[in-house]
Design a protein around this motif. Structure first.
Motif, PDB file in Angstrom:
ATOM      1  N   THR A   5      -4.264   2.752  -4.353  1.00  0.00           N
ATOM      2  CA  THR A   5      -4.531   2.276  -5.708  1.00  0.00           C
ATOM      3  C   THR A   5      -5.373   3.271  -6.487  1.00  0.00           C
ATOM      4  OG1 THR A   5      -4.492  -0.007  -4.891  1.00  0.00           O
ATOM      5  CG2 THR A   5      -5.432   0.359  -7.069  1.00  0.00           C
ATOM      6  N   ALA A  50     -15.184   0.197   0.022  1.00  0.00           N
ATOM      7  CA  ALA A  50     -14.228  -0.636   0.755  1.00  0.00           C
ATOM      8  C   ALA A  50     -14.592  -0.706   2.235  1.00  0.00           C
ATOM      9  CB  ALA A  50     -12.816  -0.077   0.590  1.00  0.00           C
ATOM     10  N   VAL A 107     -10.806  -4.748  -3.275  1.00  0.00           N
ATOM     11  CA  VAL A 107      -9.725  -4.653  -2.286  1.00  0.00           C
ATOM     12  C   VAL A 107     -10.179  -5.214  -0.946  1.00  0.00           C
ATOM     13  CG1 VAL A 107      -8.300  -3.076  -0.937  1.00  0.00           C
ATOM     14  CG2 VAL A 107      -8.560  -2.727  -3.392  1.00  0.00           C
ATOM     15  N   GLY A 145       0.813  -1.208   0.000  1.00  0.00           N
ATOM     16  CA  GLY A 145       0.000   0.000   0.000  1.00  0.00           C
ATOM     17  C   GLY A 145       0.846   1.257   0.000  1.00  0.00           C
ATOM     18  N   LEU A 202      -4.712   0.308   0.953  1.00  0.00           N
ATOM     19  CA  LEU A 202      -4.621  -0.208  -0.410  1.00  0.00           C
ATOM     20  C   LEU A 202      -5.638   0.462  -1.328  1.00  0.00           C
ATOM     21  CD1 LEU A 202      -4.103  -4.042   0.203  1.00  0.00           C
ATOM     22  CD2 LEU A 202      -2.484  -2.458  -0.870  1.00  0.00           C
ATOM     23  N   THR A 203      -6.835   0.703  -0.819  1.00  0.00           N
ATOM     24  CA  THR A 203      -7.864   1.340  -1.643  1.00  0.00           C
ATOM     25  C   THR A 203      -7.471   2.761  -2.007  1.00  0.00           C
ATOM     26  OG1 THR A 203      -9.603   0.018  -0.576  1.00  0.00           O
ATOM     27  CG2 THR A 203     -10.288   1.997  -1.758  1.00  0.00           C
ATOM     28  N   THR A 230      -7.024  -2.457   4.337  1.00  0.00           N
ATOM     29  CA  THR A 230      -8.053  -2.245   3.316  1.00  0.00           C
ATOM     30  C   THR A 230      -8.083  -0.807   2.835  1.00  0.00           C
ATOM     31  OG1 THR A 230      -9.445  -4.009   4.234  1.00  0.00           O
ATOM     32  CG2 THR A 230     -10.523  -2.383   2.822  1.00  0.00           C
TER      33      THR A 230
END
Length: 232
Positions: A121, A165, A221, A30, A117-118, A114
């Motif tokens: 990205t 997410a 994700v 991440g 990474l969301t 979570t």
């Protein structure tokens, strides 16, 4: 996901077994995506202007995105912010329930992975694709006005991604720890994700495909993070 009823002391490990190396890899991934997004943003210094301006007729946009609007609706953006912050807050509120409170560190770690990474990205995609927002295509947009980073962050919808997410993580945690409420968790997650996406389109900030992509990313994700933590 099956709840182990044998011992409440073993509950968090049974539901979400943790592996130090795995958690380090996820968090570093991440951070790496986030650094890549920052690098992409800083290297893009060439001025960009409206691709159509007053010449925009709608034919330049794919049929699905023509359902969107280049004019924002008052209040839609503020309502979408409720989903942006409300979705990720749901898992943290769930952790305060008496059933889940003893396992707060486990839930917090899943939440951190979570949401990191969301956000990372979605930021990387925004800074790579550089898609102009719908309002840039409106006839009132000045042709000599350069587009800022925010003006070129249509794809994908970060609001939709982060709201989804958080909501999906909440629904899955609710299903694991309080299975009798699972249906309500799925319903709430659907409402949060879809309403946030709709409102971002309504606000003229995103095209419909941007919002749909945000939902897919956020849900994907959250699902992936939970998947890698499930005991075989």
């Amino acid at each position: 996901m099956v709840v182990d009823q044998s011992s409440s002391a073993d509950l968090p490990q049974s539901l979400f077994p943790l592996d130090r190396a795995q958690e380090i890899v996820i968090v570093l991934s991440g951070i790496g995506f986030l650094l890549a997004a920052i690098w992409m943003d800083r290297r893009d210094t060439t001025p960009v202007f409206s691709p159509y301006g007053t010449d925009y007729s709608g034919d330049e946009i794919n049929p699905i995105d023509r359902l969107g609007s280049t004019v924002g609706r008052p209040g839609a953006g503020q309502l979408a912010d409720a989903g942006l912050y409300g979705g990720p807050t749901l898992p943290l509120l769930l952790s305060l329930h008496p059933r889940t409170r003893p396992y707060y560190p486990f839930i917090l770690l899943l939440w951190l992975e979570t949401m990191l990474l969301t956000f990372a990205t979605s930021s990387l995609l925004k800074n790579t694709v550089n898609r102009p927002r719908p309002y840039v295509y409106h006839g009132d947009w000045a042709l000599d006005r350069p587009l800022t980073r925010k003006d070129r962050a249509a794809f994908l919808s970060g609001h939709s991604a982060n709201a989804t997410a958080g909501a999906v993580l909440f629904a899955e945690l609710l299903r694991a720890y309080l299975p009798r409420l699972a249906w309500y968790g799925r319903l709430l997650a659907s409402v949060v994700a879809l309403s946030t996406a709709f409102l971002r389109v309504r606000a003229g900030k995103h095209w419909p495909t941007d919002a749909a992509a945000g939902i897919l990313l956020g849900g994907g994700v959250a699902g992936a993070v939970l998947r890698v933590h499930q005991r075989p």
